[in-house]
Scaffold this active site. Structure first.
Site, PDB file in Angstrom:
ATOM      1  N   GLY A 166     -18.622  -2.126  58.042  1.00  0.00           N
ATOM      2  CA  GLY A 166     -19.615  -2.091  56.972  1.00  0.00           C
ATOM      3  C   GLY A 166     -20.173  -3.465  56.676  1.00  0.00           C
ATOM      4  N   GLY A 206     -21.230 -10.134  52.432  1.00  0.00           N
ATOM      5  CA  GLY A 206     -20.579 -10.350  53.708  1.00  0.00           C
ATOM      6  C   GLY A 206     -20.141  -9.069  54.381  1.00  0.00           C
ATOM      7  N   VAL A 260     -17.573  -6.318  56.422  1.00  0.00           N
ATOM      8  CA  VAL A 260     -16.223  -5.781  56.239  1.00  0.00           C
ATOM      9  C   VAL A 260     -15.707  -5.342  57.606  1.00  0.00           C
ATOM     10  CG1 VAL A 260     -14.773  -4.070  55.083  1.00  0.00           C
ATOM     11  CG2 VAL A 260     -16.785  -5.006  53.914  1.00  0.00           C
ATOM     12  N   ASP A 276     -21.616  -1.717  38.542  1.00  0.00           N
ATOM     13  CA  ASP A 276     -22.319  -1.444  39.796  1.00  0.00           C
ATOM     14  C   ASP A 276     -21.768  -0.182  40.468  1.00  0.00           C
ATOM     15  OD1 ASP A 276     -24.294  -1.900  41.645  1.00  0.00           O
ATOM     16  OD2 ASP A 276     -23.121  -3.288  42.858  1.00  0.00           O
TER      17      ASP A 276
END
Length: 252
Positions: A93, A98, A100, A212
């Site tokens: 991902g 950044g 994963v 979020d």
């Protein structure tokens, strides 16, 4: 280990580090527990809100012990990193700050590694925020943080591995990655998210607003249990109205 320890006297000033050596420390289940107790000394006056007294801002640990397997700790870490090496094949991902990756610990446990950019102020802020908040939280519907790494330019966050990736991928991803979620499963996922939020807002000693919540930040384990992730924008809310936040944050 230290009775009547006075960090102010030991440091001899503000913003100074202290290095101390300890022996015969027992580590169980890869966890070193550090407990700090008030010694019953100091003021009994109630001051206005602020910093009162010495503050420990960070603790870092360098170990020289060996694991029960006989491998030195450095060798175990080296084996994991050498066999992993952030290969694009293992990328699972791309997050806000950044990529994963999927990884494997020396004991065979699967993990997810979020690599943050050390050049980004947002990346640094997310790194500190995640460690400070999610490491203090334990709930079946919150993604578990196993640990972190700060070495050189690397900022890494190590999480439990979620076999079915994100809810967004399950619902809206490419055709091959989508999951056929029936309505009872969808209901169970929604309830899992609600339980996680209820814990953050009401049940945890720390009252936290995630700020979020979206399908990308809801991860699914092998049994399709929902777990809330990505606390980089989360806020510790010490006001009584923990659900009310007027500042804009998160995803439009």
């Amino acid at each position: 280990m230290l009775k009547d320890f006075n960090i102010m006297e030991k440091a001899g000033g503000v913003g100074k580090g202290i290095t101390m050596n300890f022996t015969n420390i027992i580590v169980n289940s890869n966890t070193l527990e550090i407990s700090l107790y008030w010694a019953g000394k100091g003021t009994i006056d109630v001051h206005q809100r602020g910093l009162n007294g010495p503050l420990i801002s960070a603790i870092t640990i360098t170990s020289n012990f060996s694991t029960h397997t006989g491998f030195p700790v450095g060798a175990v870490v080296g084996i994991v990193i050498a066999s992993y090496d952030f290969s694009p094949i293992n990328k699972i991902g791309e997050r806000w700050f950044g990529p994963v990756y999927k990884g494997v610990l020396a004991d065979g446990k699967m993990i997810a590694i979020k690599q943050l950019s050390s050049k980004s102020k947002q990346g640094n802020r997310e790194f500190v925020n995640e460690i400070g908040l999610i490491s203090a939280l334990q709930h079946p519907n919150l993604v578990k943080l196993h640990g972190c790494c700060i070495e050189g330019k690397e900022l890494l966050l190590i999480y439990e591995y979620m076999e079915n990736n994100s809810l967004a991928r399950a619902l809206f991803g490419r055709e091959l990655s989508r999951l056929n979620l029936d309505w009872p499963t969808r209901k169970r996922i929604c309830l899992g998210i609600a339980r996680g939020l209820a814990y953050l807002h009401e049940e945890s000693r720390l009252k936290i607003v995630h700020r979020d919540i979206k399908a990308t930040n809801i991860l699914l384990d092998k049994d399709l249990n929902a777990k809330i992730s990505d606390f980089g924008l989360a806020k510790l809310d010490e006001d009584e109205n923990t659900h009310i936040n007027t500042r804009i944050a998160g995803t439009v």
